[in-house]
Design a protein around this motif. Structure first.
Motif, PDB file in Angstrom:
ATOM      1  N   TYR A 103       0.846  -1.194   0.000  1.00 37.07           N
ATOM      2  CA  TYR A 103       0.000   0.000   0.000  1.00 37.07           C
ATOM      3  C   TYR A 103       0.883   1.247   0.000  1.00 37.07           C
ATOM      4  O   TYR A 103       0.989   1.948   1.019  1.00 37.07           O
ATOM      5  CB  TYR A 103      -0.908   0.024   1.224  1.00 37.07           C
ATOM      6  CG  TYR A 103      -1.875  -1.132   1.292  1.00 37.07           C
ATOM      7  CD1 TYR A 103      -3.096  -1.080   0.633  1.00 37.07           C
ATOM      8  CD2 TYR A 103      -1.566  -2.280   2.023  1.00 37.07           C
ATOM      9  CE1 TYR A 103      -3.988  -2.135   0.691  1.00 37.07           C
ATOM     10  CE2 TYR A 103      -2.456  -3.336   2.096  1.00 37.07           C
ATOM     11  CZ  TYR A 103      -3.660  -3.259   1.428  1.00 37.07           C
ATOM     12  OH  TYR A 103      -4.533  -4.306   1.493  1.00 37.07           O
ATOM     13  N   PRO A 104       1.513   1.574  -1.110  1.00 38.37           N
ATOM     14  CA  PRO A 104       2.439   2.711  -1.123  1.00 38.37           C
ATOM     15  C   PRO A 104       1.764   4.051  -0.819  1.00 38.37           C
ATOM     16  O   PRO A 104       2.437   5.008  -0.438  1.00 38.37           O
ATOM     17  CB  PRO A 104       3.020   2.681  -2.539  1.00 38.37           C
ATOM     18  CG  PRO A 104       2.066   1.877  -3.348  1.00 38.37           C
ATOM     19  CD  PRO A 104       1.406   0.916  -2.405  1.00 38.37           C
ATOM     20  N   ILE A 143      -3.677  -1.500   9.978  1.00 38.71           N
ATOM     21  CA  ILE A 143      -4.067  -1.546   8.580  1.00 38.71           C
ATOM     22  C   ILE A 143      -4.761  -2.875   8.318  1.00 38.71           C
ATOM     23  O   ILE A 143      -4.256  -3.907   8.752  1.00 38.71           O
ATOM     24  CB  ILE A 143      -2.821  -1.370   7.692  1.00 38.71           C
ATOM     25  CG1 ILE A 143      -3.160  -1.489   6.234  1.00 38.71           C
ATOM     26  CG2 ILE A 143      -1.743  -2.349   8.039  1.00 38.71           C
ATOM     27  CD1 ILE A 143      -1.958  -1.279   5.321  1.00 38.71           C
ATOM     28  N   ALA A 144      -5.838  -2.941   7.779  1.00 45.46           N
ATOM     29  CA  ALA A 144      -6.651  -1.948   7.131  1.00 45.46           C
ATOM     30  C   ALA A 144      -7.907  -1.699   7.973  1.00 45.46           C
ATOM     31  O   ALA A 144      -8.406  -2.589   8.637  1.00 45.46           O
ATOM     32  CB  ALA A 144      -7.046  -2.409   5.728  1.00 45.46           C
ATOM     33  N   THR A 145      -8.411  -0.487   7.844  1.00 42.62           N
ATOM     34  CA  THR A 145      -9.607  -0.110   8.592  1.00 42.62           C
ATOM     35  C   THR A 145     -10.759  -1.053   8.273  1.00 42.62           C
ATOM     36  O   THR A 145     -11.498  -1.469   9.170  1.00 42.62           O
ATOM     37  CB  THR A 145      -9.999   1.346   8.256  1.00 42.62           C
ATOM     38  OG1 THR A 145      -8.840   2.174   8.332  1.00 42.62           O
ATOM     39  CG2 THR A 145     -11.057   1.862   9.213  1.00 42.62           C
ATOM     40  N   SER A 146     -10.903  -1.418   6.996  1.00 41.61           N
ATOM     41  CA  SER A 146     -12.006  -2.301   6.583  1.00 41.61           C
ATOM     42  C   SER A 146     -11.679  -3.775   6.782  1.00 41.61           C
ATOM     43  O   SER A 146     -12.524  -4.630   6.526  1.00 41.61           O
ATOM     44  CB  SER A 146     -12.351  -2.054   5.112  1.00 41.61           C
ATOM     45  OG  SER A 146     -11.251  -2.373   4.282  1.00 41.61           O
ATOM     46  N   GLY A 147     -10.471  -4.071   7.244  1.00 44.31           N
ATOM     47  CA  GLY A 147     -10.063  -5.448   7.479  1.00 44.31           C
ATOM     48  C   GLY A 147      -9.927  -5.723   8.962  1.00 44.31           C
ATOM     49  O   GLY A 147     -10.921  -5.888   9.679  1.00 44.31           O
ATOM     50  N   CYS A 160      -5.173   4.404  11.863  1.00 43.90           N
ATOM     51  CA  CYS A 160      -5.704   3.325  11.039  1.00 43.90           C
ATOM     52  C   CYS A 160      -5.701   3.828   9.600  1.00 43.90           C
ATOM     53  O   CYS A 160      -5.803   5.032   9.369  1.00 43.90           O
ATOM     54  CB  CYS A 160      -7.142   2.980  11.445  1.00 43.90           C
ATOM     55  SG  CYS A 160      -7.310   2.392  13.137  1.00 43.90           S
ATOM     56  N   ALA A 161      -5.580   2.924   8.671  1.00 48.21           N
ATOM     57  CA  ALA A 161      -5.577   3.316   7.256  1.00 48.21           C
ATOM     58  C   ALA A 161      -6.243   2.231   6.430  1.00 48.21           C
ATOM     59  O   ALA A 161      -6.286   1.071   6.823  1.00 48.21           O
ATOM     60  CB  ALA A 161      -4.143   3.545   6.780  1.00 48.21           C
ATOM     61  N   ASP A 162      -6.742   2.655   5.287  1.00 42.26           N
ATOM     62  CA  ASP A 162      -7.413   1.732   4.376  1.00 42.26           C
ATOM     63  C   ASP A 162      -7.077   2.135   2.944  1.00 42.26           C
ATOM     64  O   ASP A 162      -6.839   3.316   2.675  1.00 42.26           O
ATOM     65  CB  ASP A 162      -8.930   1.795   4.593  1.00 42.26           C
ATOM     66  CG  ASP A 162      -9.634   0.598   4.013  1.00 42.26           C
ATOM     67  OD1 ASP A 162      -9.815  -0.381   4.766  1.00 42.26           O
ATOM     68  OD2 ASP A 162      -9.981   0.624   2.817  1.00 42.26           O
ATOM     69  N   HIS A 209     -12.704   4.156   4.854  1.00 43.31           N
ATOM     70  CA  HIS A 209     -12.114   4.541   6.146  1.00 43.31           C
ATOM     71  C   HIS A 209     -12.994   5.597   6.825  1.00 43.31           C
ATOM     72  O   HIS A 209     -13.311   5.483   8.009  1.00 43.31           O
ATOM     73  CB  HIS A 209     -10.689   5.073   5.943  1.00 43.31           C
ATOM     74  CG  HIS A 209     -10.069   5.637   7.177  1.00 43.31           C
ATOM     75  ND1 HIS A 209      -9.459   4.841   8.128  1.00 43.31           N
ATOM     76  CD2 HIS A 209      -9.982   6.912   7.640  1.00 43.31           C
ATOM     77  CE1 HIS A 209      -9.021   5.609   9.111  1.00 43.31           C
ATOM     78  NE2 HIS A 209      -9.328   6.867   8.833  1.00 43.31           N
ATOM     79  N   ARG A 210     -13.383   6.610   6.070  1.00 39.73           N
ATOM     80  CA  ARG A 210     -14.205   7.696   6.630  1.00 39.73           C
ATOM     81  C   ARG A 210     -15.543   7.172   7.133  1.00 39.73           C
ATOM     82  O   ARG A 210     -15.957   7.483   8.255  1.00 39.73           O
ATOM     83  CB  ARG A 210     -14.430   8.787   5.576  1.00 39.73           C
ATOM     84  CG  ARG A 210     -15.177  10.009   6.131  1.00 39.73           C
ATOM     85  CD  ARG A 210     -15.668  10.941   5.027  1.00 39.73           C
ATOM     86  NE  ARG A 210     -16.725  10.350   4.208  1.00 39.73           N
ATOM     87  CZ  ARG A 210     -17.987  10.182   4.604  1.00 39.73           C
ATOM     88  NH1 ARG A 210     -18.366  10.522   5.819  1.00 39.73           N
ATOM     89  NH2 ARG A 210     -18.875   9.648   3.791  1.00 39.73           N
TER      90      ARG A 210
END
Length: 185
Positions: free
Chosen positions: A20-21, A127-131, A154-156, A162-163
Protein backbone atom coordinates in the motif's frame (compact mmCIF):
# COMPACT_ATOMS: atom_id res chain seq x y z
CA UNK A 1 -6.07 6.18 31.29
CA UNK A 2 -7.34 3.02 32.91
CA UNK A 3 -4.90 0.44 34.22
CA UNK A 4 -6.68 -2.29 32.29
CA UNK A 5 -5.92 -0.80 28.85
CA UNK A 6 -3.71 -2.15 26.05
CA UNK A 7 -2.71 -0.68 22.70
CA UNK A 8 -3.05 -3.13 19.80
CA UNK A 9 -0.77 -2.55 16.81
CA UNK A 10 -2.32 -4.66 14.06
CA UNK A 11 -0.93 -5.88 10.74
CA UNK A 12 1.85 -3.29 10.65
CA UNK A 13 4.11 -5.71 8.82
CA UNK A 14 6.72 -4.19 6.49
CA UNK A 15 5.70 -6.40 3.55
CA UNK A 16 2.04 -5.56 4.02
CA UNK A 17 2.69 -1.82 4.21
CA UNK A 18 4.78 -2.09 1.05
CA UNK A 19 1.66 -3.35 -0.74
CA UNK A 20 0.00 0.00 0.00
CA UNK A 21 2.44 2.71 -1.12
CA UNK A 22 -0.25 5.37 -0.63
CA UNK A 23 0.13 4.98 3.13
CA UNK A 24 2.38 7.82 3.96
CA UNK A 25 5.01 8.23 6.58
CA UNK A 26 2.38 10.35 8.39
CA UNK A 27 0.23 7.28 9.09
CA UNK A 28 3.21 5.16 10.18
CA UNK A 29 4.47 8.12 12.22
CA UNK A 30 1.11 8.42 13.96
CA UNK A 31 1.20 4.75 14.93
CA UNK A 32 4.76 5.24 16.23
CA UNK A 33 3.57 8.20 18.32
CA UNK A 34 0.69 6.14 19.74
CA UNK A 35 3.16 3.40 20.69
CA UNK A 36 5.49 5.94 22.34
CA UNK A 37 2.57 7.42 24.28
CA UNK A 38 1.41 3.99 25.44
CA UNK A 39 4.90 3.05 26.57
CA UNK A 40 5.27 6.37 28.39
CA UNK A 41 1.97 5.75 30.21
CA UNK A 42 2.92 2.09 30.96
CA UNK A 43 0.10 0.84 28.74
CA UNK A 44 1.00 -2.58 27.33
CA UNK A 45 1.65 -2.57 23.58
CA UNK A 46 0.55 -5.80 21.92
CA UNK A 47 1.37 -6.54 18.30
CA UNK A 48 -0.91 -8.62 16.10
CA UNK A 49 0.39 -9.96 12.78
CA UNK A 50 -1.21 -12.12 10.14
CA UNK A 51 0.65 -15.18 8.97
CA UNK A 52 0.46 -18.77 7.91
CA UNK A 53 2.51 -21.93 8.18
CA UNK A 54 4.54 -23.13 5.20
CA UNK A 55 2.10 -24.41 2.60
CA UNK A 56 -0.76 -22.39 4.15
CA UNK A 57 -2.73 -25.30 5.63
CA UNK A 58 -4.93 -22.73 7.44
CA UNK A 59 -6.33 -21.29 4.21
CA UNK A 60 -9.58 -22.90 3.12
CA UNK A 61 -10.61 -22.43 -0.50
CA UNK A 62 -14.05 -21.32 0.74
CA UNK A 63 -12.42 -18.23 2.25
CA UNK A 64 -12.73 -15.78 -0.63
CA UNK A 65 -10.27 -13.24 0.76
CA UNK A 66 -7.42 -15.53 1.74
CA UNK A 67 -7.83 -18.18 -0.95
CA UNK A 68 -7.15 -15.58 -3.66
CA UNK A 69 -3.71 -15.09 -2.07
CA UNK A 70 -3.04 -18.71 -1.12
CA UNK A 71 -0.31 -19.23 -3.73
CA UNK A 72 1.40 -15.97 -2.72
CA UNK A 73 1.36 -16.93 0.97
CA UNK A 74 2.46 -20.50 0.20
CA UNK A 75 5.72 -19.26 -1.31
CA UNK A 76 6.53 -16.52 1.20
CA UNK A 77 9.26 -16.78 3.81
CA UNK A 78 7.03 -16.55 6.90
CA UNK A 79 9.76 -15.02 9.07
CA UNK A 80 10.26 -12.25 6.53
CA UNK A 81 6.50 -11.76 6.06
CA UNK A 82 5.92 -11.44 9.82
CA UNK A 83 8.59 -8.71 10.19
CA UNK A 84 6.99 -5.60 11.66
CA UNK A 85 7.87 -2.26 10.04
CA UNK A 86 11.04 -0.86 11.58
CA UNK A 87 9.41 2.44 12.55
CA UNK A 88 6.93 0.66 14.84
CA UNK A 89 8.77 -2.50 15.83
CA UNK A 90 8.26 -4.09 19.24
CA UNK A 91 10.62 -3.66 22.13
CA UNK A 92 11.97 -6.63 23.99
CA UNK A 93 9.27 -8.15 26.16
CA UNK A 94 6.32 -6.82 24.17
CA UNK A 95 3.89 -9.50 23.04
CA UNK A 96 3.62 -10.34 19.34
CA UNK A 97 0.82 -12.69 18.39
CA UNK A 98 0.08 -14.26 15.00
CA UNK A 99 -3.49 -14.53 13.76
CA UNK A 100 -4.74 -16.73 10.94
CA UNK A 101 -7.72 -14.66 9.85
CA UNK A 102 -8.78 -11.01 9.57
CA UNK A 103 -9.82 -10.38 13.20
CA UNK A 104 -7.03 -9.98 15.74
CA UNK A 105 -8.73 -12.67 17.81
CA UNK A 106 -9.31 -15.42 15.25
CA UNK A 107 -6.62 -18.06 15.23
CA UNK A 108 -4.41 -16.20 17.72
CA UNK A 109 -3.80 -16.30 21.45
CA UNK A 110 -4.69 -12.61 21.84
CA UNK A 111 -7.64 -13.21 24.15
CA UNK A 112 -5.53 -15.41 26.44
CA UNK A 113 -2.89 -12.65 26.64
CA UNK A 114 -5.51 -9.96 27.33
CA UNK A 115 -7.12 -12.03 30.10
CA UNK A 116 -3.74 -12.81 31.67
CA UNK A 117 -2.98 -9.07 31.82
CA UNK A 118 -6.47 -8.16 33.07
CA UNK A 119 -7.11 -6.04 29.96
CA UNK A 120 -10.70 -4.91 29.46
CA UNK A 121 -10.09 -1.86 27.23
CA UNK A 122 -8.33 -2.15 23.88
CA UNK A 123 -7.10 0.76 21.78
CA UNK A 124 -6.85 -0.16 18.10
CA UNK A 125 -4.35 0.93 15.45
CA UNK A 126 -3.41 -0.67 12.15
CA UNK A 127 -4.07 -1.55 8.58
CA UNK A 128 -6.65 -1.95 7.13
CA UNK A 129 -9.61 -0.11 8.59
CA UNK A 130 -12.01 -2.30 6.58
CA UNK A 131 -10.06 -5.45 7.48
CA UNK A 132 -8.43 -6.11 10.84
CA UNK A 133 -9.82 -2.98 12.52
CA UNK A 134 -13.44 -3.62 11.49
CA UNK A 135 -13.30 -7.34 12.30
CA UNK A 136 -11.59 -6.73 15.63
CA UNK A 137 -14.06 -4.01 16.64
CA UNK A 138 -16.96 -6.35 15.92
CA UNK A 139 -15.50 -9.35 17.71
CA UNK A 140 -14.21 -7.32 20.66
CA UNK A 141 -17.65 -5.76 21.12
CA UNK A 142 -19.20 -9.23 21.18
CA UNK A 143 -16.61 -10.19 23.81
CA UNK A 144 -17.58 -7.15 25.94
CA UNK A 145 -14.30 -5.24 25.66
CA UNK A 146 -14.28 -1.47 25.91
CA UNK A 147 -12.90 -0.30 22.55
CA UNK A 148 -11.19 2.85 21.34
CA UNK A 149 -10.22 3.27 17.69
CA UNK A 150 -7.53 5.82 16.89
CA UNK A 151 -8.86 7.02 13.53
CA UNK A 152 -5.62 8.62 12.35
CA UNK A 153 -3.66 5.52 13.38
CA UNK A 154 -5.70 3.33 11.04
CA UNK A 155 -5.58 3.32 7.26
CA UNK A 156 -7.41 1.73 4.38
CA UNK A 157 -6.83 1.45 0.65
CA UNK A 158 -10.15 3.27 0.18
CA UNK A 159 -10.31 6.64 1.94
CA UNK A 160 -14.12 6.77 1.71
CA UNK A 161 -14.47 3.36 3.37
CA UNK A 162 -12.11 4.54 6.15
CA UNK A 163 -14.20 7.70 6.63
CA UNK A 164 -17.53 5.84 6.74
CA UNK A 165 -16.23 3.25 9.19
CA UNK A 166 -14.62 5.76 11.56
CA UNK A 167 -17.47 8.28 11.48
CA UNK A 168 -20.60 6.16 11.07
CA UNK A 169 -19.98 2.48 11.87
CA UNK A 170 -17.38 2.26 14.65
CA UNK A 171 -19.01 4.85 16.96
CA UNK A 172 -21.85 2.36 17.51
CA UNK A 173 -19.45 0.00 19.32
CA UNK A 174 -16.32 2.02 20.09
CA UNK A 175 -15.01 5.42 21.01
CA UNK A 176 -13.32 6.91 17.96
CA UNK A 177 -10.59 9.42 18.74
CA UNK A 178 -7.68 11.10 17.04
CA UNK A 179 -4.16 10.46 18.29
CA UNK A 180 -3.83 13.94 19.77
CA UNK A 181 -7.06 13.64 21.74
CA UNK A 182 -6.13 10.17 23.04
CA UNK A 183 -2.65 11.38 23.99
CA UNK A 184 -4.15 13.97 26.31
CA UNK A 185 -6.13 11.39 28.28
Amino acid sequence: MEQNTALLVMDMQAKMLAMYPQFSKVFIGNVAKAIAHARDKKIPVIYVTVGFRTGTPEINMNNKGFSASKSMFANIDSNEWLQIHEDVEPQEGEVVTVKRRVSAFTGSDLEVVLRAKGIQHIVLTGIATSGVVLSTVREAADKDYKITVLADCCADGDEEVHRVLTTKVFPRQADVLGLEEWSKM
